[in-house]
Scaffold this motif. Structure first.
Motif, PDB file in Angstrom:
ATOM      1  N   ARG A   1      26.086  29.248  34.326  1.00 30.11           N
ATOM      2  CA  ARG A   1      27.356  28.708  33.815  1.00 30.11           C
ATOM      3  C   ARG A   1      28.449  28.750  34.872  1.00 30.11           C
ATOM      4  NH1 ARG A   1      28.552  32.528  28.943  1.00 30.11           N
ATOM      5  NH2 ARG A   1      27.499  33.964  30.371  1.00 30.11           N
ATOM      6  N   TYR A   2      28.346  29.682  35.800  1.00 32.06           N
ATOM      7  CA  TYR A   2      29.420  29.906  36.758  1.00 32.06           C
ATOM      8  C   TYR A   2      29.129  29.297  38.130  1.00 32.06           C
ATOM      9  CZ  TYR A   2      30.712  33.074  33.054  1.00 32.06           C
ATOM     10  OH  TYR A   2      31.032  33.584  31.835  1.00 32.06           O
ATOM     11  N   ASP A   3      28.113  28.472  38.204  1.00 31.75           N
ATOM     12  CA  ASP A   3      27.795  27.810  39.465  1.00 31.75           C
ATOM     13  C   ASP A   3      28.964  26.915  39.896  1.00 31.75           C
ATOM     14  OD1 ASP A   3      25.953  27.212  41.597  1.00 31.75           O
ATOM     15  OD2 ASP A   3      25.758  25.209  40.729  1.00 31.75           O
ATOM     16  N   GLY A   4      29.470  27.130  41.100  1.00 31.64           N
ATOM     17  CA  GLY A   4      30.584  26.334  41.609  1.00 31.64           C
ATOM     18  C   GLY A   4      31.965  26.857  41.244  1.00 31.64           C
ATOM     19  N   TRP A   5      32.034  27.933  40.453  1.00 32.78           N
ATOM     20  CA  TRP A   5      33.341  28.502  40.105  1.00 32.78           C
ATOM     21  C   TRP A   5      33.972  29.163  41.333  1.00 32.78           C
ATOM     22  CZ3 TRP A   5      35.036  30.753  34.907  1.00 32.78           C
ATOM     23  CH2 TRP A   5      34.632  29.921  33.855  1.00 32.78           C
ATOM     24  N   ARG A   6      35.299  29.102  41.381  1.00 34.31           N
ATOM     25  CA  ARG A   6      36.027  29.846  42.405  1.00 34.31           C
ATOM     26  C   ARG A   6      36.109  31.320  41.992  1.00 34.31           C
ATOM     27  NH1 ARG A   6      41.661  27.693  43.897  1.00 34.31           N
ATOM     28  NH2 ARG A   6      41.994  28.349  41.738  1.00 34.31           N
ATOM     29  N   VAL A   7      36.206  32.183  42.985  1.00 44.26           N
ATOM     30  CA  VAL A   7      36.289  33.622  42.720  1.00 44.26           C
ATOM     31  C   VAL A   7      37.464  33.941  41.801  1.00 44.26           C
ATOM     32  CG1 VAL A   7      36.729  35.873  43.769  1.00 44.26           C
ATOM     33  CG2 VAL A   7      35.164  34.267  44.868  1.00 44.26           C
ATOM     34  N   GLU A   8      38.612  33.344  42.075  1.00 46.47           N
ATOM     35  CA  GLU A   8      39.799  33.617  41.268  1.00 46.47           C
ATOM     36  C   GLU A   8      39.568  33.270  39.807  1.00 46.47           C
ATOM     37  OE1 GLU A   8      44.543  32.829  41.726  1.00 46.47           O
ATOM     38  OE2 GLU A   8      43.223  31.093  42.006  1.00 46.47           O
ATOM     39  N   ASP A   9      38.857  32.176  39.537  1.00 44.01           N
ATOM     40  CA  ASP A   9      38.619  31.760  38.159  1.00 44.01           C
ATOM     41  C   ASP A   9      37.652  32.704  37.438  1.00 44.01           C
ATOM     42  OD1 ASP A   9      40.305  29.585  38.492  1.00 44.01           O
ATOM     43  OD2 ASP A   9      38.684  28.314  39.233  1.00 44.01           O
ATOM     44  N   VAL A  10      36.674  33.220  38.182  1.00 46.79           N
ATOM     45  CA  VAL A  10      35.767  34.204  37.580  1.00 46.79           C
ATOM     46  C   VAL A  10      36.543  35.458  37.180  1.00 46.79           C
ATOM     47  CG1 VAL A  10      33.829  35.763  38.029  1.00 46.79           C
ATOM     48  CG2 VAL A  10      33.698  33.378  38.741  1.00 46.79           C
ATOM     49  N   LEU A  11      37.431  35.907  38.058  1.00 42.44           N
ATOM     50  CA  LEU A  11      38.199  37.121  37.767  1.00 42.44           C
ATOM     51  C   LEU A  11      39.122  36.938  36.570  1.00 42.44           C
ATOM     52  CD1 LEU A  11      39.193  38.297  41.376  1.00 42.44           C
ATOM     53  CD2 LEU A  11      37.264  39.051  39.980  1.00 42.44           C
ATOM     54  N   THR A  12      39.868  35.835  36.554  1.00 41.23           N
ATOM     55  CA  THR A  12      40.899  35.663  35.528  1.00 41.23           C
ATOM     56  C   THR A  12      40.369  35.104  34.217  1.00 41.23           C
ATOM     57  OG1 THR A  12      41.473  33.486  36.417  1.00 41.23           O
ATOM     58  CG2 THR A  12      42.724  35.384  37.239  1.00 41.23           C
ATOM     59  N   THR A  13      39.298  34.340  34.260  1.00 41.66           N
ATOM     60  CA  THR A  13      38.767  33.720  33.042  1.00 41.66           C
ATOM     61  C   THR A  13      37.547  34.469  32.508  1.00 41.66           C
ATOM     62  OG1 THR A  13      39.555  31.546  33.757  1.00 41.66           O
ATOM     63  CG2 THR A  13      37.892  31.589  32.014  1.00 41.66           C
ATOM     64  N   ALA A  14      36.499  34.596  33.325  1.00 39.30           N
ATOM     65  CA  ALA A  14      35.284  35.253  32.861  1.00 39.30           C
ATOM     66  C   ALA A  14      35.498  36.748  32.610  1.00 39.30           C
ATOM     67  CB  ALA A  14      34.155  35.046  33.871  1.00 39.30           C
ATOM     68  N   LEU A  15      36.247  37.405  33.501  1.00 40.68           N
ATOM     69  CA  LEU A  15      36.472  38.845  33.370  1.00 40.68           C
ATOM     70  C   LEU A  15      37.801  39.186  32.706  1.00 40.68           C
ATOM     71  CD1 LEU A  15      35.112  40.094  36.820  1.00 40.68           C
ATOM     72  CD2 LEU A  15      33.935  40.036  34.614  1.00 40.68           C
ATOM     73  N   ALA A  16      38.591  38.169  32.359  1.00 37.69           N
ATOM     74  CA  ALA A  16      39.852  38.347  31.627  1.00 37.69           C
ATOM     75  C   ALA A  16      40.828  39.282  32.336  1.00 37.69           C
ATOM     76  CB  ALA A  16      39.568  38.848  30.207  1.00 37.69           C
ATOM     77  N   LEU A  17      40.879  39.225  33.661  1.00 37.40           N
ATOM     78  CA  LEU A  17      41.809  40.063  34.414  1.00 37.40           C
ATOM     79  C   LEU A  17      43.110  39.303  34.668  1.00 37.40           C
ATOM     80  CD1 LEU A  17      39.361  41.550  37.072  1.00 37.40           C
ATOM     81  CD2 LEU A  17      40.184  42.619  34.961  1.00 37.40           C
ATOM     82  N   PRO A  18      44.250  39.975  34.594  1.00 35.49           N
ATOM     83  CA  PRO A  18      45.525  39.314  34.882  1.00 35.49           C
ATOM     84  C   PRO A  18      45.541  38.755  36.302  1.00 35.49           C
ATOM     85  CG  PRO A  18      45.878  41.471  33.880  1.00 35.49           C
ATOM     86  CD  PRO A  18      44.425  41.390  34.218  1.00 35.49           C
ATOM     87  N   ALA A  19      46.229  37.645  36.481  1.00 35.67           N
ATOM     88  CA  ALA A  19      46.273  36.986  37.790  1.00 35.67           C
ATOM     89  C   ALA A  19      46.842  37.906  38.864  1.00 35.67           C
ATOM     90  CB  ALA A  19      47.086  35.697  37.695  1.00 35.67           C
ATOM     91  N   ALA A  20      47.919  38.626  38.543  1.00 36.07           N
ATOM     92  CA  ALA A  20      48.544  39.499  39.543  1.00 36.07           C
ATOM     93  C   ALA A  20      47.593  40.613  39.961  1.00 36.07           C
ATOM     94  CB  ALA A  20      49.839  40.088  38.992  1.00 36.07           C
ATOM     95  N   PHE A  21      46.883  41.184  39.010  1.00 33.64           N
ATOM     96  CA  PHE A  21      45.925  42.240  39.318  1.00 33.64           C
ATOM     97  C   PHE A  21      44.772  41.690  40.158  1.00 33.64           C
ATOM     98  CE2 PHE A  21      42.068  44.677  38.062  1.00 33.64           C
ATOM     99  CZ  PHE A  21      42.423  45.913  38.581  1.00 33.64           C
ATOM    100  N   SER A  22      44.310  40.491  39.815  1.00 26.24           N
ATOM    101  CA  SER A  22      43.224  39.865  40.579  1.00 26.24           C
ATOM    102  C   SER A  22      43.636  39.630  42.025  1.00 26.24           C
ATOM    103  CB  SER A  22      42.830  38.543  39.918  1.00 26.24           C
ATOM    104  OG  SER A  22      42.347  38.748  38.606  1.00 26.24           O
ATOM    105  N   HIS A  23      44.860  39.168  42.213  1.00 24.65           N
ATOM    106  CA  HIS A  23      45.346  38.928  43.575  1.00 24.65           C
ATOM    107  C   HIS A  23      45.407  40.222  44.384  1.00 24.65           C
ATOM    108  CE1 HIS A  23      47.512  35.052  42.032  1.00 24.65           C
ATOM    109  NE2 HIS A  23      46.212  34.890  42.181  1.00 24.65           N
TER     110      HIS A  23
END
Length: 318
Positions: A17-39
């Motif tokens: 399902r995550y083939d081609g996803w950007r790292v940032e999108d996996v962190l914030t969407t799949a893992l539900a992490l806040p954007a600031a924390f992911s950065h």
């Protein structure tokens, strides 16, 4: 997606399902992490695939395994946990989440290291079971209230659970016994709550307070000593301090045993350190198991005895 937490590192196995996803999108969407924390994780070099340190725009392939380092420190409570675990009931546990049944008379957290707290009980449980973890409660219960309290076992799931709470996707259901029979069969109490300026540490309905909504269903009523008792099922939409206690008092149906908000004990029940309010059930979407979790925390024996005598109701009704 499959997630494993070991020794302070979260290992994330990505499926097709995550083939081609950007790292940032996996962190914030799949893992539900806040954007600031992911950065911050990315900037600190805490996100890797194999030996490669990733940046936010890197694209991932199905089958990739990410390694995330948890920056959350282990609480000093863990080191000082020597208070025993008597009375601590575990209702649910996996590698990411712990749910315990809080006893009455125990505060969840305190700045006083000598005070007996639920955090301390959990720290001792972790130490006794060989788990070196931070102590991260996702929410709190009042000292005299019993029932379900959710703990995150690491910083990643803690932030995901915070997001569940903010979006009102973590459902919490309570059982309460109150004085009075003035309630509609089902209603939503939508009254803002703020601090009581005349009584320290207490709260009241206030036009300048924060929004607060409680959904109430009357399960049973009965006359007692010239008054009526009502058995309620309450669901929180918001999570203000003392919310159910304040809303019940505002309806002139205070919780039994809750003397701070106008309720007295009856037939020596509940115990002096308790009120008739129990967090019976918590449900949420588990971001790392990718499924809904519903956990019920049993009522104590004094509760079940009272419900059986008063209404012929057994605990498994809820």
């Amino acid at each position: 997606m499959r997630c494993e937490m070991k020794a302070g590192f979260l290992y994330v196995h990505l499926d097709k399902r995550y083939d081609g996803w950007r790292v940032e999108d996996v962190l914030t969407t799949a893992l539900a992490l806040p954007a600031a924390f992911s950065h911050k994780l990315l900037a600190a070099g805490h996100v890797c695939a194999g030996k490669k340190t990733l940046c936010r725009t890197d694209e991932l392939k199905a089958g990739s395994r990410l390694t995330l380092k948890d920056p959350t420190p282990v609480s000093r409570l863990f080191e000082l946990a020597d208070i025993g675990v008597e009375g601590l009931e575990i209702c649910y546990e996996d590698d990411h989440v712990l749910i315990v049944n809080k006893p009455a008379g125990v505060i969840v957290h305190s700045d006083n290291p000598s005070e007996r707290t639920l955090d301390g009980l959990v720290a001792h449980y972790y130490r006794e079971t060989g788990q070196v973890l931070p102590i991260l409660h996702a929410h709190r219960l009042d000292k005299p209230t019993t029932g379900a309290v959710v703990y995150a076992k690491h910083g990643f799931v803690a932030r995901a659970l915070d997001a569940e709470l903010v979006r009102h996707r973590m459902a919490r259901r309570y059982v309460a016994v109150v004085f009075g029979a003035k309630l509609a069969r089902s209603q939503t109490v939508d009254k803002p709550i703020g601090r009581d300026r005349h009584r320290s540490s207490l709260y009241r309905v206030s036009s300048t307070g924060k929004e607060a909504r409680t959904h109430i269903v009357v399960r049973a009523t009965s006359p007692v000593q010239g008054e009526h008792l009502s058995l309620l099922s309450c669901a929180l939409e918001t999570g203000r301090t003392h919310q159910i206690r304040v809303h019940c008092a505002s309806l002139d149906v205070p919780i039994v045993g809750d003397e701070e908000y106008g309720g007295q004990r009856i037939r020596n029940w509940p115990a002096p350190d308790a009120i008739a309010l129990h967090a019976r059930e918590v449900s949420f979407y588990h971001p790392y198991d990718e499924q809904d979790v519903v956990v019920k925390c049993p009522l104590a024996s004094d509760w079940t005895k009272f419900l059986r005598q008063e209404w012929g109701i057994e605990d498994d009704l809820w």
